[in-house]
Structure formats: structure tokens, C-alpha cells
Design a protein around this motif. Structure first.
Motif, PDB file in Angstrom:
ATOM      1  N   ASN A  15       0.807  -1.223   0.080  1.00  7.05           N
ATOM      2  CA  ASN A  15      -0.087  -0.023   0.238  1.00  7.05           C
ATOM      3  C   ASN A  15       0.879   1.085   0.016  1.00  7.05           C
ATOM      4  O   ASN A  15       0.564   2.252  -0.641  1.00  7.05           O
ATOM      5  CB  ASN A  15      -0.903   0.157   1.195  1.00  7.05           C
ATOM      6  CG  ASN A  15      -2.095  -1.127   1.002  1.00  7.05           C
ATOM      7  OD1 ASN A  15      -2.263  -1.605  -0.046  1.00  7.05           O
ATOM      8  ND2 ASN A  15      -2.814  -1.258   2.116  1.00  7.05           N
ATOM      9  N   LEU A  19       0.843   4.031  -2.811  1.00 12.39           N
ATOM     10  CA  LEU A  19       0.467   5.435  -2.655  1.00 12.39           C
ATOM     11  C   LEU A  19       1.487   6.264  -2.898  1.00 12.39           C
ATOM     12  O   LEU A  19       1.365   7.519  -3.452  1.00 12.39           O
ATOM     13  CB  LEU A  19       0.089   5.517  -1.134  1.00 12.39           C
ATOM     14  CG  LEU A  19      -1.276   4.884  -0.629  1.00 12.39           C
ATOM     15  CD1 LEU A  19      -1.288   4.844   0.668  1.00 12.39           C
ATOM     16  CD2 LEU A  19      -2.326   5.708  -1.282  1.00 12.39           C
ATOM     17  N   PHE A  44      -5.803  12.903  -0.218  1.00 12.66           N
ATOM     18  CA  PHE A  44      -6.158  11.492  -0.102  1.00 12.66           C
ATOM     19  C   PHE A  44      -5.343  10.615   0.013  1.00 12.66           C
ATOM     20  O   PHE A  44      -4.939   9.840   0.879  1.00 12.66           O
ATOM     21  CB  PHE A  44      -7.383  11.091  -0.985  1.00 12.66           C
ATOM     22  CG  PHE A  44      -7.739   9.676  -0.928  1.00 12.66           C
ATOM     23  CD1 PHE A  44      -8.759   9.347  -0.006  1.00 12.66           C
ATOM     24  CD2 PHE A  44      -7.410   8.761  -1.767  1.00 12.66           C
ATOM     25  CE1 PHE A  44      -9.359   8.038   0.016  1.00 12.66           C
ATOM     26  CE2 PHE A  44      -7.752   7.523  -1.818  1.00 12.66           C
ATOM     27  CZ  PHE A  44      -8.804   6.945  -0.787  1.00 12.66           C
ATOM     28  N   ALA A  45      -4.287  10.724  -0.976  1.00 13.69           N
ATOM     29  CA  ALA A  45      -3.095   9.673  -0.786  1.00 13.69           C
ATOM     30  C   ALA A  45      -2.087   9.947   0.165  1.00 13.69           C
ATOM     31  O   ALA A  45      -1.630   9.023   0.955  1.00 13.69           O
ATOM     32  CB  ALA A  45      -2.440   9.867  -2.181  1.00 13.69           C
ATOM     33  N   PHE A  47      -2.985  11.156   3.255  1.00 16.98           N
ATOM     34  CA  PHE A  47      -3.503  10.653   4.507  1.00 16.98           C
ATOM     35  C   PHE A  47      -3.456   9.041   4.517  1.00 16.98           C
ATOM     36  O   PHE A  47      -3.229   8.371   5.758  1.00 16.98           O
ATOM     37  CB  PHE A  47      -5.053  11.126   4.632  1.00 16.98           C
ATOM     38  CG  PHE A  47      -5.310  12.547   5.355  1.00 16.98           C
ATOM     39  CD1 PHE A  47      -4.838  12.761   6.593  1.00 16.98           C
ATOM     40  CD2 PHE A  47      -5.692  13.429   4.450  1.00 16.98           C
ATOM     41  CE1 PHE A  47      -5.087  14.053   7.153  1.00 16.98           C
ATOM     42  CE2 PHE A  47      -6.038  14.790   5.063  1.00 16.98           C
ATOM     43  CZ  PHE A  47      -5.406  15.025   6.299  1.00 16.98           C
ATOM     44  N   LEU A  48      -3.619   8.562   3.452  1.00 12.40           N
ATOM     45  CA  LEU A  48      -3.643   6.958   3.511  1.00 12.40           C
ATOM     46  C   LEU A  48      -2.284   6.425   3.367  1.00 12.40           C
ATOM     47  O   LEU A  48      -1.799   5.565   4.272  1.00 12.40           O
ATOM     48  CB  LEU A  48      -4.125   6.630   2.050  1.00 12.40           C
ATOM     49  CG  LEU A  48      -5.845   6.404   1.841  1.00 12.40           C
ATOM     50  CD1 LEU A  48      -6.150   5.766   0.631  1.00 12.40           C
ATOM     51  CD2 LEU A  48      -6.222   5.471   3.332  1.00 12.40           C
ATOM     52  N   GLU A  51      -1.429   6.673   7.415  1.00 10.01           N
ATOM     53  CA  GLU A  51      -2.141   5.609   7.904  1.00 10.01           C
ATOM     54  C   GLU A  51      -1.274   4.254   7.727  1.00 10.01           C
ATOM     55  O   GLU A  51      -1.136   3.537   8.778  1.00 10.01           O
ATOM     56  CB  GLU A  51      -3.529   5.454   7.219  1.00 10.01           C
ATOM     57  CG  GLU A  51      -4.273   4.184   7.764  1.00 10.01           C
ATOM     58  CD  GLU A  51      -5.366   3.641   6.957  1.00 10.01           C
ATOM     59  OE1 GLU A  51      -6.026   2.578   7.436  1.00 10.01           O
ATOM     60  OE2 GLU A  51      -5.633   3.935   6.019  1.00 10.01           O
ATOM     61  N   ASN A  52      -0.625   4.105   6.616  1.00 12.23           N
ATOM     62  CA  ASN A  52      -0.011   2.653   6.138  1.00 12.23           C
ATOM     63  C   ASN A  52       1.361   2.624   6.850  1.00 12.23           C
ATOM     64  O   ASN A  52       1.664   1.753   7.168  1.00 12.23           O
ATOM     65  CB  ASN A  52      -0.171   2.544   4.658  1.00 12.23           C
ATOM     66  CG  ASN A  52      -1.431   1.860   4.185  1.00 12.23           C
ATOM     67  OD1 ASN A  52      -1.659   0.635   4.462  1.00 12.23           O
ATOM     68  ND2 ASN A  52      -2.052   2.805   3.812  1.00 12.23           N
ATOM     69  N   TRP A  55       0.564   1.915  10.335  1.00 13.01           N
ATOM     70  CA  TRP A  55       0.387   0.480  10.399  1.00 13.01           C
ATOM     71  C   TRP A  55       1.812  -0.252  10.677  1.00 13.01           C
ATOM     72  O   TRP A  55       1.905  -1.090  11.040  1.00 13.01           O
ATOM     73  CB  TRP A  55      -0.495  -0.014   9.415  1.00 13.01           C
ATOM     74  CG  TRP A  55      -2.020  -0.139   9.533  1.00 13.01           C
ATOM     75  CD1 TRP A  55      -3.029   0.637   8.758  1.00 13.01           C
ATOM     76  CD2 TRP A  55      -2.804  -0.652  10.546  1.00 13.01           C
ATOM     77  NE1 TRP A  55      -4.161   0.325   9.241  1.00 13.01           N
ATOM     78  CE2 TRP A  55      -4.028  -0.162  10.339  1.00 13.01           C
ATOM     79  CE3 TRP A  55      -2.341  -1.247  11.798  1.00 13.01           C
ATOM     80  CZ2 TRP A  55      -5.022  -0.518  11.326  1.00 13.01           C
ATOM     81  CZ3 TRP A  55      -3.297  -1.706  12.641  1.00 13.01           C
ATOM     82  CH2 TRP A  55      -4.851  -1.146  12.384  1.00 13.01           C
ATOM     83  N   CYS A  84      -6.182  -3.918   5.741  1.00 18.02           N
ATOM     84  CA  CYS A  84      -5.126  -3.505   4.847  1.00 18.02           C
ATOM     85  C   CYS A  84      -5.352  -4.488   3.419  1.00 18.02           C
ATOM     86  O   CYS A  84      -5.058  -3.650   2.484  1.00 18.02           O
ATOM     87  CB  CYS A  84      -3.936  -4.065   5.447  1.00 18.02           C
ATOM     88  SG  CYS A  84      -3.105  -2.941   6.606  1.00 18.02           S
ATOM     89  N   GLU A  87      -8.055  -2.560   1.516  1.00 20.17           N
ATOM     90  CA  GLU A  87      -7.391  -1.131   0.839  1.00 20.17           C
ATOM     91  C   GLU A  87      -6.323  -1.464  -0.220  1.00 20.17           C
ATOM     92  O   GLU A  87      -6.328  -0.666  -1.408  1.00 20.17           O
ATOM     93  CB  GLU A  87      -6.531  -0.297   1.951  1.00 20.17           C
ATOM     94  CG  GLU A  87      -6.042   0.924   1.838  1.00 20.17           C
ATOM     95  CD  GLU A  87      -5.330   1.706   2.893  1.00 20.17           C
ATOM     96  OE1 GLU A  87      -4.614   2.542   2.689  1.00 20.17           O
ATOM     97  OE2 GLU A  87      -5.805   1.481   4.182  1.00 20.17           O
ATOM     98  N   LEU A  91      -6.510   0.152  -3.837  1.00 18.64           N
ATOM     99  CA  LEU A  91      -5.661   1.046  -4.260  1.00 18.64           C
ATOM    100  C   LEU A  91      -4.892   0.504  -5.657  1.00 18.64           C
ATOM    101  O   LEU A  91      -4.689   1.063  -6.868  1.00 18.64           O
ATOM    102  CB  LEU A  91      -4.323   1.013  -3.609  1.00 18.64           C
ATOM    103  CG  LEU A  91      -4.728   1.899  -2.409  1.00 18.64           C
ATOM    104  CD1 LEU A  91      -3.311   1.571  -1.413  1.00 18.64           C
ATOM    105  CD2 LEU A  91      -4.577   3.236  -2.629  1.00 18.64           C
TER     106      LEU A  91
END
Length: 100
Positions: A15, A19, A44-45, A47-48, A51-52, A55, A84, A87, A91
């Protein structure tokens, strides 16, 4: 390390790579055209990506989280991994559309 933790870790890693690739394409597009829609995709990318990366930190470096993950039930492990994984599928869809 359990199999589900390894799968979740791999999905989060892929991910991040996807991204970064999408973000670079969208950043180029935003610089060229200045479209608000492209800026929205770029945010958007971002924030993701955060997040990843979070993780990945939990899956690799946070001993209390790893201990909890390994001690919990298989259902919870599968559910966390599916977050995950789903997602990743989304993606991959965005990558396919973006690079066409």
C-alpha cells in the motif's frame, strides 16, 4: 510472528509503495493543471500514506501491539488483515485507472 501479521505487514508495505506511485502521478498532474480534483486525490493519498506508515510501525516495531495481535483470536487477526487487504485492492483499482 503469525501468518496473518505477516500478510497484513506485506499488504501495508505494498500500500505504501502504491500510494507513493499514485501520489507522484497526481502531484505531477496537479502541478501541470492545478485542478482541485487532483489536489483532492493528492491529499487523500497523503492521509492513506500516513495511515499505512503507522500500520507498518505497529506491525514491525511496537512490541505491545505485536504481542496483542499474536494473543488475540484468529477472527480478529483476519479482520485486521482484511482492512489492509481491502485497501490494497482499492489502491490496485486506482492504479489501474490512473495509469490507463
Amino acid at each position: 510472528m503469525t501468518v496473518w501479521l505477516e500478510v497484513a505487514l506485506a499488504a501495508a508495505g505494498v500500500n505504501v509503495l502504491l500510494l507513493l506511485a499514485l501520489g507522484s502521478v497526481w502531484l505531477r498532474g496537479y502541478r501541470q493543471h492545478g485542478a482541485k480534483h487532483t489536489l483532492g486525490l493528492l491529499v487523500f493519498a497523503g492521509f492513506l500514506l500516513v495511515e499505512n506508515l503507522l500500520w507498518l510501525y505497529f506491525y514491525l516495531l511496537h512490541p505491545a501491539f505485536i504481542e496483542w495481535f499474536e494473543a488475540t483470536t484468529t477472527e480478529v487477526q483476519v479482520g485486521m488483515t482484511m482492512l489492509c487487504g481491502l485497501e490494497l485492492v482499492a489502491l490496485l483499482f486506482l492504479v489501474r485507472i490512473t495509469w490507463r
